[in-house]
Design a protein around this motif. Sequence first.
Motif, mmCIF file in Angstrom:
data_model
loop_
_atom_site.group_PDB
_atom_site.id
_atom_site.type_symbol
_atom_site.label_atom_id
_atom_site.label_comp_id
_atom_site.label_asym_id
_atom_site.label_seq_id
_atom_site.Cartn_x
_atom_site.Cartn_y
_atom_site.Cartn_z
ATOM 1 N N ILE A 37 -13.839 -40.763 44.810
ATOM 2 C CA ILE A 37 -13.230 -41.060 46.287
ATOM 3 C C ILE A 37 -11.813 -40.514 45.949
ATOM 4 O O ILE A 37 -11.307 -39.648 46.857
ATOM 5 C CB ILE A 37 -13.330 -42.414 46.839
ATOM 6 N N VAL A 38 -10.808 -41.139 45.191
ATOM 7 C CA VAL A 38 -9.458 -40.957 45.146
ATOM 8 C C VAL A 38 -9.072 -39.785 44.576
ATOM 9 O O VAL A 38 -8.235 -39.360 44.501
ATOM 10 C CB VAL A 38 -8.620 -41.985 44.834
ATOM 11 N N GLY A 39 -10.214 -39.331 43.616
ATOM 12 C CA GLY A 39 -9.954 -38.141 42.849
ATOM 13 C C GLY A 39 -8.762 -38.293 41.653
ATOM 14 O O GLY A 39 -8.858 -39.382 41.081
ATOM 15 N N ASN A 40 -8.086 -37.331 41.523
ATOM 16 C CA ASN A 40 -6.934 -37.429 40.530
ATOM 17 C C ASN A 40 -5.592 -38.034 40.907
ATOM 18 O O ASN A 40 -4.610 -37.971 40.248
ATOM 19 C CB ASN A 40 -6.652 -35.930 40.189
ATOM 20 N N LEU A 41 -5.756 -38.679 42.255
ATOM 21 C CA LEU A 41 -4.472 -39.268 42.625
ATOM 22 C C LEU A 41 -3.838 -40.157 41.580
ATOM 23 O O LEU A 41 -2.623 -40.360 41.324
ATOM 24 C CB LEU A 41 -4.768 -39.932 43.822
ATOM 25 N N PRO A 42 -4.558 -40.888 40.942
ATOM 26 C CA PRO A 42 -4.171 -41.895 39.900
ATOM 27 C C PRO A 42 -3.363 -41.081 38.942
ATOM 28 O O PRO A 42 -2.564 -42.029 37.993
ATOM 29 C CB PRO A 42 -5.136 -42.677 39.489
ATOM 30 N N HIS A 43 -3.514 -39.969 38.468
ATOM 31 C CA HIS A 43 -2.949 -39.120 37.405
ATOM 32 C C HIS A 43 -1.485 -38.623 37.782
ATOM 33 O O HIS A 43 -0.840 -38.216 36.834
ATOM 34 C CB HIS A 43 -3.848 -37.986 37.154
ATOM 35 N N LEU A 44 -1.216 -38.914 39.040
ATOM 36 C CA LEU A 44 0.200 -38.176 39.494
ATOM 37 C C LEU A 44 1.265 -38.898 39.020
ATOM 38 O O LEU A 44 2.488 -38.548 38.811
ATOM 39 C CB LEU A 44 0.190 -38.125 41.110
ATOM 40 N N GLY A 45 1.006 -40.462 38.993
ATOM 41 C CA GLY A 45 2.026 -41.251 38.455
ATOM 42 C C GLY A 45 3.243 -41.464 39.412
ATOM 43 O O GLY A 45 3.226 -41.059 40.393
ATOM 44 N N THR A 46 4.383 -42.116 38.878
ATOM 45 C CA THR A 46 5.513 -42.376 39.918
ATOM 46 C C THR A 46 6.259 -41.024 39.968
ATOM 47 O O THR A 46 7.081 -41.036 40.804
ATOM 48 C CB THR A 46 6.292 -43.406 39.296
ATOM 49 N N ILE A 47 6.251 -40.174 38.996
ATOM 50 C CA ILE A 47 7.262 -38.834 39.028
ATOM 51 C C ILE A 47 6.071 -37.733 38.678
ATOM 52 O O ILE A 47 5.924 -37.410 37.543
ATOM 53 C CB ILE A 47 8.505 -38.910 38.042
ATOM 54 N N PRO A 48 5.495 -37.471 39.810
ATOM 55 C CA PRO A 48 4.483 -36.378 39.830
ATOM 56 C C PRO A 48 4.696 -34.984 38.926
ATOM 57 O O PRO A 48 3.858 -34.444 38.326
ATOM 58 C CB PRO A 48 4.199 -35.908 41.066
ATOM 59 N N HIS A 49 5.838 -34.648 38.964
ATOM 60 C CA HIS A 49 6.296 -33.301 38.397
ATOM 61 C C HIS A 49 6.382 -33.588 36.825
ATOM 62 O O HIS A 49 5.985 -32.438 36.268
ATOM 63 C CB HIS A 49 7.411 -32.467 38.808
ATOM 64 N N HIS A 50 6.482 -34.679 36.483
ATOM 65 C CA HIS A 50 6.434 -35.157 35.020
ATOM 66 C C HIS A 50 4.937 -35.170 34.757
ATOM 67 O O HIS A 50 4.595 -34.525 33.731
ATOM 68 C CB HIS A 50 7.349 -36.479 34.651
ATOM 69 N N SER A 51 4.030 -35.900 35.453
ATOM 70 C CA SER A 51 2.819 -36.251 35.047
ATOM 71 C C SER A 51 2.328 -34.777 35.177
ATOM 72 O O SER A 51 1.296 -34.619 34.350
ATOM 73 C CB SER A 51 2.204 -37.129 36.132
ATOM 74 N N LEU A 52 2.404 -34.112 36.099
ATOM 75 C CA LEU A 52 1.676 -32.765 36.067
ATOM 76 C C LEU A 52 2.125 -31.801 35.120
ATOM 77 O O LEU A 52 1.411 -30.952 34.468
ATOM 78 C CB LEU A 52 2.007 -31.968 37.499
ATOM 79 N N ALA A 53 3.309 -31.898 34.658
ATOM 80 C CA ALA A 53 3.604 -31.013 33.420
ATOM 81 C C ALA A 53 3.014 -31.504 32.037
ATOM 82 O O ALA A 53 2.461 -30.557 31.344
ATOM 83 C CB ALA A 53 5.146 -31.201 33.141
ATOM 84 N N TRP A 396 9.789 -27.490 38.157
ATOM 85 C CA TRP A 396 10.546 -28.133 37.169
ATOM 86 C C TRP A 396 9.866 -27.830 35.653
ATOM 87 O O TRP A 396 10.625 -27.659 34.267
ATOM 88 C CB TRP A 396 10.212 -29.710 37.139
ATOM 89 N N ALA A 397 8.577 -27.763 35.498
ATOM 90 C CA ALA A 397 7.935 -27.685 34.261
ATOM 91 C C ALA A 397 7.880 -26.212 33.753
ATOM 92 O O ALA A 397 8.354 -25.851 32.702
ATOM 93 C CB ALA A 397 6.325 -27.896 34.406
ATOM 94 N N ILE A 398 8.258 -25.075 34.659
ATOM 95 C CA ILE A 398 8.193 -23.754 34.432
ATOM 96 C C ILE A 398 9.633 -23.708 33.733
ATOM 97 O O ILE A 398 9.693 -22.707 32.798
ATOM 98 C CB ILE A 398 7.986 -22.842 35.733
ATOM 99 N N ALA A 399 10.533 -24.359 34.500
ATOM 100 C CA ALA A 399 12.003 -24.083 33.952
ATOM 101 C C ALA A 399 12.384 -24.686 32.691
ATOM 102 O O ALA A 399 13.120 -24.696 31.953
ATOM 103 C CB ALA A 399 13.029 -24.479 34.805
#
Length: 510
Positions: A37-53, A396-399
């Motif tokens: 149901i929620v998919g990957n939402l829990p993987h985003l964490g509190t600072i999504p650009h950090h988690s996604l990096a 952020w991750a690219i840079a």
Amino acid sequence: MTIIPLLAITALLFYLLFNRRSRNPNRLPPGPSPWPIVGNLPHLGTIPHHSLAALAAKHGPLLHLRLGFVDVVVAASASVAAQFLKTHDANFASRPPNSGAKHIAYNYQDLVFAPYGPRWRMLRKICSVHLFSTKALDDFRHIRQEEVAILTRVLVGAGRTTVRLGQLLNVCTTNALARVMLGKRVFGDGSGGADSKADEFKDMVVELMVLAGEFNIGDFIPALDCLDLQGVTKKMKKLHARFDSFLNTILEEHKSGNDGGASRHVDLLSVLIGLKDDADGEGGKLSDAEIKALLLNLFVAGTDTSSSTVEWAIAELIRNPQLLKQAQEEMDTVVGRDRLVTELDLSQLTFLQAIVKETFRLHPSTPLSLPRISSESCEVDGYHIPKGSTLLVNVWAIARDPKMWADPLEFRPTRFLPGGEKPNADVRGNDFEVIPFGAGRRICVGMSLGLRMVQLLVATMVQSFDWELANGLDPEKLNMDEAYGLTLQRAQPLMVHPKPRLALHVYESN
């Protein structure tokens, strides 16, 4: 005889496996396994650009996530971002549905979230011609310089008291933009006079930034949207009513001429009102709702992004005093110490420009690009991108990609100077290693103004002051943590003591 069926089955399996690997028309990019149901939402964490990096470091620079019931692809390298924002730019020219645009930005009648098409082109053309063209920027140069000079006098007057630099920078950028847009300030001018309307407007902008940074589960699980489980929609509707009342008052004052002496027929709002009945874009006439939505966009996107970038730049220079000294020496050589730096000086300040570029790289004001949506299915890096996918570019991750940058976590302006690794890097959306304003059709329409304002503010802060941290804090211990929101804010505001380094008459004569 049993060997023949076995060989046939084996051959068939090899064929199917090879065919699947070679064709695989629906092979999605890699990513973490989604939850029910929620998919990957829990993987985003509190600072999504950090988690996604971190996820990109594990799965690769092109990620596929399932947020609720929405397909999301994330670009985390310059080459992947270029494929989306250059090769497939037209396919990703629109925005996905979201509650903020619906409930705050006049139901997608603004510029930022308007669907790609004639109306969007009309609104962008109006901004480009009347506010962000070279001629318009030059015409309003004196306003920006006046507001920055006012800021220096406020900082000089602060004496040994502690100031919250980001807050004062935000007042400066907002007043400079408001004078161009409305013909008057919306905050106090630094003289200490109270302004209840300005205070109210400031509170509304802050609240909008907070709401825009919140995750609304209804955007990703539509069946839950009407329940408003977090109360986000209720807050957005209430905030919209306040903004609408505020903007209606401004609009009516301009129309009636009762605007407190503001210079009509010069500011943007007067131009917009004049265009209301004869906008020359393909989309037809310009409505009151579009005018108010446009003003809302400009105030929100054109103030906090610039002030937060300058705050990060000064924080980095305080932590690197040798860089601050080098920048001040360049300033003294090019500008001197008997006047404040102006926009006309900026092109000669090579090291100052490198400092600004490095700040854009290490602390991009929008760490995750505003989302885009695919109009049709396409293929990127050999992977299938489904129609209707939401695209996020992790600027952020690219840079900070170690494959592209030497010691990417270090603040090193020399990387943008001759002999450095990226001496000709262009932050205007042409070099995807550093794209603080985005790229492609949806690149920030106010990029030229943002560049000028950030460069002028950083230059003035460098030229005019030496800086000490509050409470005698050692610069090496300055907290540089990030807080996630619509813009990349510092987790702790920069509290400083500004020490004037020019003669006092220089601040008073501008």
